[in-house]
Design a protein around this motif. Structure first.
Motif, PDB file in Angstrom:
ATOM      1  N   ALA A 297      -6.320  -5.301   5.154  1.00  0.00           N
ATOM      2  CA  ALA A 297      -6.312  -4.948   3.731  1.00  0.00           C
ATOM      3  C   ALA A 297      -5.031  -4.225   3.337  1.00  0.00           C
ATOM      4  O   ALA A 297      -4.480  -3.431   4.097  1.00  0.00           O
ATOM      5  CB  ALA A 297      -7.508  -4.060   3.418  1.00  0.00           C
ATOM      6  N   TYR A 298      -4.586  -4.476   2.128  1.00  0.00           N
ATOM      7  CA  TYR A 298      -3.417  -3.781   1.581  1.00  0.00           C
ATOM      8  C   TYR A 298      -3.434  -3.964   0.063  1.00  0.00           C
ATOM      9  O   TYR A 298      -4.198  -4.761  -0.473  1.00  0.00           O
ATOM     10  CB  TYR A 298      -2.108  -4.347   2.152  1.00  0.00           C
ATOM     11  N   SER A 299      -2.606  -3.228  -0.634  1.00  0.00           N
ATOM     12  CA  SER A 299      -2.466  -3.451  -2.071  1.00  0.00           C
ATOM     13  C   SER A 299      -1.055  -3.123  -2.541  1.00  0.00           C
ATOM     14  O   SER A 299      -0.241  -3.990  -2.746  1.00  0.00           O
ATOM     15  CB  SER A 299      -3.492  -2.636  -2.857  1.00  0.00           C
ATOM     16  N   CYS A 300      -0.747  -1.828  -2.694  1.00  0.00           N
ATOM     17  CA  CYS A 300       0.491  -1.458  -3.384  1.00  0.00           C
ATOM     18  C   CYS A 300       1.738  -1.662  -2.532  1.00  0.00           C
ATOM     19  O   CYS A 300       2.828  -1.826  -3.061  1.00  0.00           O
ATOM     20  CB  CYS A 300       0.420  -0.006  -3.840  1.00  0.00           C
ATOM     21  N   GLU A 301       1.600  -1.598  -1.209  1.00  0.00           N
ATOM     22  CA  GLU A 301       2.726  -1.669  -0.273  1.00  0.00           C
ATOM     23  C   GLU A 301       3.748  -0.573  -0.512  1.00  0.00           C
ATOM     24  O   GLU A 301       4.917  -0.721  -0.181  1.00  0.00           O
ATOM     25  CB  GLU A 301       3.410  -3.035  -0.343  1.00  0.00           C
ATOM     26  N   GLN A 302       3.322   0.528  -1.109  1.00  0.00           N
ATOM     27  CA  GLN A 302       4.251   1.608  -1.421  1.00  0.00           C
ATOM     28  C   GLN A 302       3.730   2.978  -1.003  1.00  0.00           C
ATOM     29  O   GLN A 302       4.277   3.990  -1.411  1.00  0.00           O
ATOM     30  CB  GLN A 302       4.558   1.611  -2.921  1.00  0.00           C
ATOM     31  N   GLY A 303       2.653   3.000  -0.263  1.00  0.00           N
ATOM     32  CA  GLY A 303       2.147   4.288   0.181  1.00  0.00           C
ATOM     33  C   GLY A 303       1.396   5.058  -0.888  1.00  0.00           C
ATOM     34  O   GLY A 303       1.257   6.277  -0.779  1.00  0.00           O
ATOM     35  N   PHE A 304       0.897   4.371  -1.911  1.00  0.00           N
ATOM     36  CA  PHE A 304       0.232   5.057  -3.008  1.00  0.00           C
ATOM     37  C   PHE A 304      -1.283   4.897  -3.006  1.00  0.00           C
ATOM     38  O   PHE A 304      -1.999   5.784  -3.422  1.00  0.00           O
ATOM     39  CB  PHE A 304       0.728   4.517  -4.359  1.00  0.00           C
TER      40      PHE A 304
END
Ligand code: FES
Length: 349
Positions: A297-304
């Motif tokens: 799972a992932y979403s923003c790829e920016q650590g947010f």
């Protein structure tokens, strides 16, 4: 209460000073924050909607505004953003900058980043009116808190989450705004801001005025409980963070990702899967893990957003995220931005 957000990680005494400041990044939201959804295995966050692009227009040098309409548009609060899934599959976060009362559409704006990762170029050059876009959200990690007085600092496109805040402040609220940009022509929504501010605005266009004088911003001190909001380039936010006086609360909105690449190559053992992946210096743990386990799972790829958080069984982590608390960091990491301090990590996946 909103979740406290990590701001900057520095070493030694600087780190302690920053953490003391971080504890001041808090306050009661004027509106309840939406509950974070549980991560959805194998997919970015759900609650997706397909919206029609009904406007794609240049509103400042290098800045395009999108108006998105659809049956699933809904209410949102100032500071909220949308996750936008671009046709290439890239997911980008854009602050909502329209009218929160307008439940028929969302408005976002994006600046073209010539040497960026491709998202803004896709928005500028490949999107057009009549196309559909998948969006998720809105979500709000930058809520407007109740405070006796406000200081807003916006750099360029960083005005986007702040503009709805200015519109939403109660009549008679005490606030001032420092709005900086390279040139006036590159500063989106400047006219809207000028109308709203009525004497509470300082505009600094660097080609005319030079660099903004941030020392002057707090030279006279601030009232206890003042809420300081800043969104813009990293350098601006770091400079504001260094200057926020005692007694104020600081609220930062970062959109540029922390660098996930950079650093030595290392190995990650995925203990439950019985696999080991190599994370190159130009890659992220998330990319390496997803090559083996595409359902990660992932979403923003920016650590947010926290979607990619995984339990760490062995090894020391170099945390580069904006989200986890120290307690959470003790046994977990965000795969999209953080890396190993040594040559090996073991994850419980
Ligand atoms: Fe959002 Fe990693 S994907 S924190």
């Amino acid at each position: 209460m909103p979740k406290l957000r990590t701001v900057v990680v520095l070493a030694g005494a600087a780190l302690l000073a920053k953490r003391a400041l971080r504890r001041r990044i808090q306050g009661s939201p004027l509106w309840p924050m939406p509950a974070l959804e549980e991560p959805v295995s194998g997919r970015p966050r759900s609650r997706a909607a397909r919206l029609l692009i009904t406007a794609h227009e240049t509103v400042a040098d290098g800045v395009v505004r999108l108006r998105l309409e659809g049956r699933q548009s809904g209410r949102w609060e100032p500071g909220a953003h949308l996750d936008v899934v671009l046709p290439s599959g890239l997911v980008r976060q854009y602050s909502l900058c329209g009218d929160p009362e307008d439940t028929s559409s969302y408005t976002v704006a994006t600046r073209l980043v010539a040497d960026g990762r491709g998202g803004s170029r896709e928005v500028h050059e490949q999107l057009a009116e009549g196309m559909e876009l998948e969006v998720r959200g809105p979500r709000n990690r930058f809520p407007l808190v109740e405070a006796p007085t406000y200081v807003f600092v916006a750099g360029g496109i960083g005005i986007t989450p702040i503009l709805p805040m200015l519109r939403a402040l109660p009549e008679g609220a005490e606030w001032r705004l420092l709005y900086c940009g390279r040139t006036r022509a590159s500063m989106p929504f400047l006219e809207d801001v000028e109308k709203l501010a009525q004497g509470r605005l300082t505009v600094v266009a660097e080609d005319e005025d030079g660099r903004p004088d941030l020392d002057a911003l707090f030279a006279d001190g601030v009232a206890e409980g003042t809420a300081v909001y800043c969104c813009g380039p990293e350098g601006l936010m770091d400079a504001v963070e260094e200057r926020v006086p005692e007694g104020a609360t600081l609220h930062l909105e970062r959109f540029a990702p922390r660098a996930s690449a950079g650093g030595a190559e290392f190995e990650v053992e995925l203990r439950r899967s019985g696999r080991t992946v190599t994370v190159g210096s130009d890659s992220s743990v998330l990319a390496a893990v997803r090559a083996e386990l595409p359902g990660t799972a992932y979403s923003c790829e920016q650590g947010f957003c926290g979607t990619c958080r995984q339990r760490v069984l062995e090894g020391e982590v170099e945390h580069r995220d904006e989200l986890l608390t120290d307690a959470e960091r003790a046994d977990s990491m965000l795969l999209c931005v953080s890396r190993a301090r040594g040559d090996r990590l073991v994850l419980d996946m």
